[in-house]
Write a protein that holds these residues in place. Structure first.
Motif, short mmCIF file in Angstrom:
data_model
loop_
_atom_site.label_atom_id
_atom_site.label_comp_id
_atom_site.label_asym_id
_atom_site.label_seq_id
_atom_site.Cartn_x
_atom_site.Cartn_y
_atom_site.Cartn_z
N UNK A 34 51.78 43.49 36.00
CA UNK A 34 52.60 44.57 36.56
C UNK A 34 52.28 44.80 38.04
N UNK A 35 51.02 44.59 38.43
CA UNK A 35 50.61 44.82 39.81
C UNK A 35 50.77 43.56 40.67
N UNK A 36 51.23 42.47 40.07
CA UNK A 36 51.43 41.23 40.82
C UNK A 36 50.15 40.46 41.10
N UNK A 37 49.13 40.66 40.28
CA UNK A 37 47.86 39.96 40.45
C UNK A 37 47.90 38.72 39.54
N UNK A 38 47.61 37.54 40.08
CA UNK A 38 47.61 36.34 39.24
C UNK A 38 46.62 36.46 38.08
N UNK A 39 47.00 35.89 36.94
CA UNK A 39 46.17 35.98 35.73
C UNK A 39 44.77 35.42 35.95
N UNK A 40 44.67 34.35 36.73
CA UNK A 40 43.35 33.76 37.01
C UNK A 40 42.41 34.72 37.70
N UNK A 41 42.95 35.49 38.62
CA UNK A 41 42.11 36.49 39.32
C UNK A 41 41.68 37.60 38.37
N UNK A 42 42.62 38.03 37.54
CA UNK A 42 42.29 39.09 36.57
C UNK A 42 41.20 38.60 35.63
N UNK A 43 41.35 37.40 35.09
CA UNK A 43 40.36 36.86 34.15
C UNK A 43 39.02 36.62 34.82
N UNK A 44 39.05 36.25 36.10
CA UNK A 44 37.79 36.08 36.85
C UNK A 44 37.09 37.43 36.97
N UNK A 45 37.84 38.48 37.28
CA UNK A 45 37.24 39.81 37.37
C UNK A 45 36.75 40.29 36.01
N UNK A 46 37.50 40.02 34.96
CA UNK A 46 37.07 40.39 33.60
C UNK A 46 35.74 39.71 33.28
N UNK A 47 35.67 38.41 33.51
CA UNK A 47 34.43 37.67 33.24
C UNK A 47 33.26 38.16 34.09
N UNK A 48 33.53 38.44 35.36
CA UNK A 48 32.47 38.95 36.24
C UNK A 48 31.99 40.32 35.77
N UNK A 49 32.91 41.13 35.30
CA UNK A 49 32.54 42.45 34.81
C UNK A 49 31.67 42.34 33.57
N UNK A 51 29.70 39.91 32.75
CA UNK A 51 28.38 39.35 33.09
C UNK A 51 27.61 40.24 34.07
N UNK A 52 28.28 40.67 35.13
CA UNK A 52 27.60 41.39 36.21
C UNK A 52 27.71 42.91 36.10
N UNK A 53 28.46 43.38 35.13
CA UNK A 53 28.74 44.81 34.94
C UNK A 53 29.34 45.39 36.22
N UNK A 54 28.84 46.49 36.74
CA UNK A 54 29.46 47.15 37.90
C UNK A 54 29.46 46.25 39.13
N UNK A 55 28.53 45.35 39.23
CA UNK A 55 28.48 44.43 40.37
C UNK A 55 29.65 43.45 40.38
N UNK A 56 30.40 43.39 39.29
CA UNK A 56 31.61 42.57 39.26
C UNK A 56 32.63 43.02 40.29
N UNK A 57 32.49 44.24 40.80
CA UNK A 57 33.41 44.73 41.83
C UNK A 57 33.35 43.86 43.08
N UNK A 58 32.20 43.28 43.36
CA UNK A 58 32.09 42.37 44.50
C UNK A 58 33.02 41.17 44.31
N UNK A 59 33.14 40.70 43.08
CA UNK A 59 34.02 39.58 42.79
C UNK A 59 35.47 39.97 43.06
N UNK A 60 35.88 41.13 42.58
CA UNK A 60 37.25 41.60 42.82
C UNK A 60 37.54 41.73 44.30
N UNK A 61 36.58 42.25 45.06
CA UNK A 61 36.77 42.37 46.51
C UNK A 61 36.89 40.99 47.14
N UNK A 62 36.05 40.07 46.68
CA UNK A 62 36.12 38.70 47.21
C UNK A 62 37.41 37.99 46.87
#
Length: 179
Positions: A34-49, A51-62
């Motif tokens: 709905x927000x126009x974010x590619x599925x690969x990016x979403x799944x990367x952020x999900x996986x980072x979250x 594994x890294x918990x709150x530090x996964x936010x760095x992945x989303x920013x990257x």
């Protein structure tokens, strides 16, 4: 484990998996779409979250995602994990005599401190941000101490959002830990 124990275990495991898959994977993918974010990016952020918990936010920013998008996705992942872990813990309580005995001992110990039963769930605001405890152990602590489930989920989520916002502020350069 007898047949009824196996059936209970399978039902509870399916419930835990459903919480995790729907809240932690499906809803973030739908939100991302709905927000126009590619599925690969979403799944990367999900996986980072996961594994890294709150530090996964760095992945989303990257990945070039907006802070609010990162916060929504990470909060959905956290809710799925929290509800899934509660369901897994319930499974052990239903199917393991050893776990039930442990819980009974913990409950007897907690009766000495009635204020912990009444107000202890509020401490869950702080626990998800602590590196040693984090999101996952917060749920187990709330479950062992038999704090109100709704309050526990609420306070863990509030603490989680605070931790993610702090990491987002770091990731986007609004605050710095090095002077």
């Amino acid at each position: 484990m007898n047949l009824s124990g196996a059936v209970i275990w399978l039902r509870q495991a399916a419930e835990a998996l459903a919480f995790i898959m729907v809240l932690s994977v499906l809803l973030p993918l739908l939100f991302g779409s709905a927000a126009g974010i590619p599925a690969g990016r979403v799944l990367t952020l999900v996986g980072s979250t996961v594994i890294l918990q709150a530090n996964g936010a760095f992945t989303g920013a990257g990945l070039g995602m907006e802070p609010w998008e990162i916060l929504v996705i990470m909060t959905l992942v956290a809710l799925g994990a929290v509800l899934g872990i509660f369901a897994i813990c319930d499974t052990f309580a239903l199917t393991s005599k050893r776990v039930r005995t442990f819980l009974e001992k913990a409950e007897k110990s907690m009766q000495k401190f009635p204020w912990v039963s009444k107000y202890g769930a509020v401490s869950l605001i702080v626990l998800p941000a602590l590196p040693v405890i984090g999101l996952y152990a917060s749920v187990v602590i709330a479950w062992i101490l038999r704090w109100n489930r709704f309050e526990s989920v609420l306070f863990i989520t509030i603490g989680w959002i605070g931790a993610v916002i702090f990491v987002l502020l770091l990731a986007f350069g609004f605050i710095s830990l090095v002077f």
